[in-house]
Design a protein around this motif. Sequence first.
Motif, PDB file in Angstrom:
ATOM      1  N   UNK A   1       0.840  -1.197   0.000  1.00 49.20           N
ATOM      2  CA  UNK A   1       0.000   0.000   0.000  1.00 49.20           C
ATOM      3  C   UNK A   1       0.871   1.241   0.000  1.00 49.20           C
ATOM      4  N   UNK A   2       0.504   2.202  -0.812  1.00 52.69           N
ATOM      5  CA  UNK A   2       1.237   3.461  -0.844  1.00 52.69           C
ATOM      6  C   UNK A   2       1.135   4.182   0.489  1.00 52.69           C
ATOM      7  N   UNK A   3       0.025   3.993   1.201  1.00 55.53           N
ATOM      8  CA  UNK A   3      -0.140   4.650   2.489  1.00 55.53           C
ATOM      9  C   UNK A   3       0.892   4.210   3.504  1.00 55.53           C
ATOM     10  N   UNK A   4       1.286   2.947   3.452  1.00 55.64           N
ATOM     11  CA  UNK A   4       2.315   2.450   4.363  1.00 55.64           C
ATOM     12  C   UNK A   4       3.636   3.165   4.084  1.00 55.64           C
ATOM     13  N   UNK A   5       4.034   3.217   2.808  1.00 59.94           N
ATOM     14  CA  UNK A   5       5.288   3.866   2.451  1.00 59.94           C
ATOM     15  C   UNK A   5       5.308   5.325   2.844  1.00 59.94           C
ATOM     16  N   UNK A   6       4.225   6.028   2.591  1.00 58.16           N
ATOM     17  CA  UNK A   6       4.139   7.437   2.974  1.00 58.16           C
ATOM     18  C   UNK A   6       4.309   7.601   4.475  1.00 58.16           C
ATOM     19  N   UNK A   7       3.643   6.747   5.257  1.00 62.92           N
ATOM     20  CA  UNK A   7       3.613   6.947   6.712  1.00 62.92           C
ATOM     21  C   UNK A   7       4.935   6.585   7.363  1.00 62.92           C
ATOM     22  N   UNK A   8       5.549   5.450   6.977  1.00 60.27           N
ATOM     23  CA  UNK A   8       6.807   5.132   7.650  1.00 60.27           C
ATOM     24  C   UNK A   8       7.940   6.048   7.185  1.00 60.27           C
ATOM     25  N   UNK A   9       7.859   6.579   5.956  1.00 55.56           N
ATOM     26  CA  UNK A   9       8.845   7.576   5.535  1.00 55.56           C
ATOM     27  C   UNK A   9       8.677   8.861   6.341  1.00 55.56           C
ATOM     28  N   UNK A  10       7.423   9.275   6.532  1.00 57.87           N
ATOM     29  CA  UNK A  10       7.172  10.462   7.347  1.00 57.87           C
ATOM     30  C   UNK A  10       7.649  10.260   8.780  1.00 57.87           C
ATOM     31  N   UNK A  11       7.468   9.056   9.327  1.00 59.76           N
ATOM     32  CA  UNK A  11       7.949   8.776  10.680  1.00 59.76           C
ATOM     33  C   UNK A  11       9.472   8.796  10.737  1.00 59.76           C
ATOM     34  N   UNK A  12      10.139   8.297   9.695  1.00 61.77           N
ATOM     35  CA  UNK A  12      11.607   8.357   9.666  1.00 61.77           C
ATOM     36  C   UNK A  12      12.092   9.802   9.672  1.00 61.77           C
ATOM     37  N   UNK A  13      11.379  10.690   8.962  1.00 62.06           N
ATOM     38  CA  UNK A  13      11.798  12.079   8.867  1.00 62.06           C
ATOM     39  C   UNK A  13      11.401  12.897  10.087  1.00 62.06           C
ATOM     40  N   UNK A  14      10.277  12.586  10.705  1.00 62.91           N
ATOM     41  CA  UNK A  14       9.806  13.367  11.855  1.00 62.91           C
ATOM     42  C   UNK A  14      10.322  12.791  13.174  1.00 62.91           C
ATOM     43  N   UNK A  15      10.049  11.528  13.404  1.00 63.42           N
ATOM     44  CA  UNK A  15      10.428  10.846  14.635  1.00 63.42           C
ATOM     45  C   UNK A  15      11.914  10.482  14.617  1.00 63.42           C
ATOM     46  N   UNK A  16      12.355   9.802  13.554  1.00 64.93           N
ATOM     47  CA  UNK A  16      13.722   9.291  13.503  1.00 64.93           C
ATOM     48  C   UNK A  16      14.766  10.382  13.385  1.00 64.93           C
ATOM     49  N   UNK A  17      14.544  11.344  12.504  1.00 70.91           N
ATOM     50  CA  UNK A  17      15.560  12.382  12.294  1.00 70.91           C
ATOM     51  C   UNK A  17      15.710  13.263  13.531  1.00 70.91           C
ATOM     52  N   UNK A  18      14.591  13.563  14.203  1.00 67.00           N
ATOM     53  CA  UNK A  18      14.687  14.358  15.435  1.00 67.00           C
ATOM     54  C   UNK A  18      15.549  13.645  16.470  1.00 67.00           C
ATOM     55  N   UNK A  19      15.282  12.357  16.700  1.00 66.29           N
ATOM     56  CA  UNK A  19      16.048  11.616  17.691  1.00 66.29           C
ATOM     57  C   UNK A  19      17.513  11.492  17.271  1.00 66.29           C
ATOM     58  N   UNK A  20      17.756  11.310  15.983  1.00 63.79           N
ATOM     59  CA  UNK A  20      19.136  11.199  15.508  1.00 63.79           C
ATOM     60  C   UNK A  20      19.906  12.501  15.702  1.00 63.79           C
ATOM     61  N   UNK A  21      19.198  13.619  15.750  1.00 64.60           N
ATOM     62  CA  UNK A  21      19.832  14.921  15.977  1.00 64.60           C
ATOM     63  C   UNK A  21      19.887  15.293  17.451  1.00 64.60           C
TER      64      UNK A  21
END
Length: 548
Positions: free
Chosen positions: A294-314
């Motif tokens: 599903x395209x919705x899955x790809x959109x959501x986990x990419x958004x989580x990588x950029x919002x949740x993951x990138x913040x924590x990585x910084x």
Amino acid sequence: MNLNSHLVQRMLRLPPPLTRDLTVERDLRVPMRDGAVLLADRWTPATGGDGLPTALIRVPYGRSGMTAAPMVRPLAERGFQVLIQSTRGTFGSDGPFDPLRREREDGLDTLDWVIEQPWFGESMILVGASYSGFTQWAVADAAPPQVKAMIPGVSESALTLDFLHGDAFSLETPFVWGVQVAGQERRFGMLRQMLGGKLGGERKKVQRALRTLPLNQADTAAIGRHYDYIQNILVHDADAPFWRDLDHRHRVADITVPVSTVGGWYDIFLPGQLRDYRALRNARLTVGPWAHISMGVGHTYTAEALDFGLALARGEQPAERAPVRLFVMGEDKWRDFPSWPPPGYEPQRFHLQPDGALGTEAPADSSPDGYRYDPADPTPAVGGVRMAFGEKAGRVDNTALEARPDVLTYTTAALDGDVEIIGDVSAEIFFRSSLPFADVFVRLCDVDADGRSTNVCDGLLSLTGADDTRAARVRMWPTAYRFKRGHRIRVQISSGAFPRYNRNPGTGEPRATATTLRTADQQVFHDPRHPSAVLLPIRQVTSEKSGQ
């Protein structure tokens, strides 16, 4: 390349990137503890890539083309350097591909290698869906401190095993996946499989193969040879020692890395994913109205990588949100909750009644209903939890399925108010067969004001000793669904959903070698001594403003 960037941005509904100018360093050699070398590609902004947080994706499907670009490019354009690695035995990496079995050792060796590289900064995240999610679960409890987050999409810590229960063998997903990976490195292999789903050729060949008897010849029918993974799923049940090395469920409670896990209500891995979430201490959960592909899955986990993951990585804190965010189908809205399952939803029995009725009152004295199940003409899988290319998954019209003589339906009166269910769904069906071996498939549906029946969730149980009346306790898929006022709740009962579940031959022969198909006469009971029911985690909705 900029065209690809724009296409991926539009496809995943992402904000504009920081840069579209990327550099790819290909075929980096990553050594493993046993001397094998796995290949990886490193994607970075053309300038300033060294020292950025690293996103690690480990995948068996190749590092380039249409498989990799939607995973890698959005992250590399928006603040990460990305390392995408081919797992052992795939696309140039050493060794045979023994699915799932080496991902802990190889994953830990890869993490150690990454943090020693001169371009590595101070932090990394683990990201990816499905198999790439499993590679995260396999190592997360032992990840070095440089790993700041993991974002697994539509995945869980035991992956294959939920398909292989002896009392609910789910055939289609592991077989079709085995066919896919067996042929993916042929020229245009992945493209042929995807177009085969659209155009019909590959799909029809695989669907014919699923009907092969004995099943241990089905891989030969599909790809012209035996494939070890397919042979293994036919022989070894979920609890067999054979699978022990790829079962990481026991590690989940020891994970301290923050986790954001993304799933779908019609995903093949949802029950295991929710089990994993409940074992975690520092996690959040998002579940949408999606199937596995599903395209919705790809959109959501990419958004989580950029919002949740990138913040924590910084070293920053992600934006505040509730631990659990669910798309409530029927209402078709996202809602936030404090936990899974959410509080305030109590199981209520909806009993099968005479004359095809369904209600909360206890059933009256009545005769059982019956139907004949013929495994040579098995009750088909329609929508629902499907992975195969070309097969429609999720919510579909069940009208044709319910018209079959081997499907029983039980339906409430029109609802006088909205009824909401969120949580685990199950059924207790009192059942008897003319044969000692039989399956009970239960599906929950929503019938709208026009009489259209749409599937919500379902499940199957294989019985031994089915020629004696007994209660079949069927675990169904979890869900979040609102039945609207004027709609009706329906329960389907049948004895199969082929090829999602293997057809029960009725003989008790091992599934790999069974060759005889026997027709069975089935009975479903609904009386005071046999109160068949579906158990729904329910909350009555008193107004449109009700919610949490």
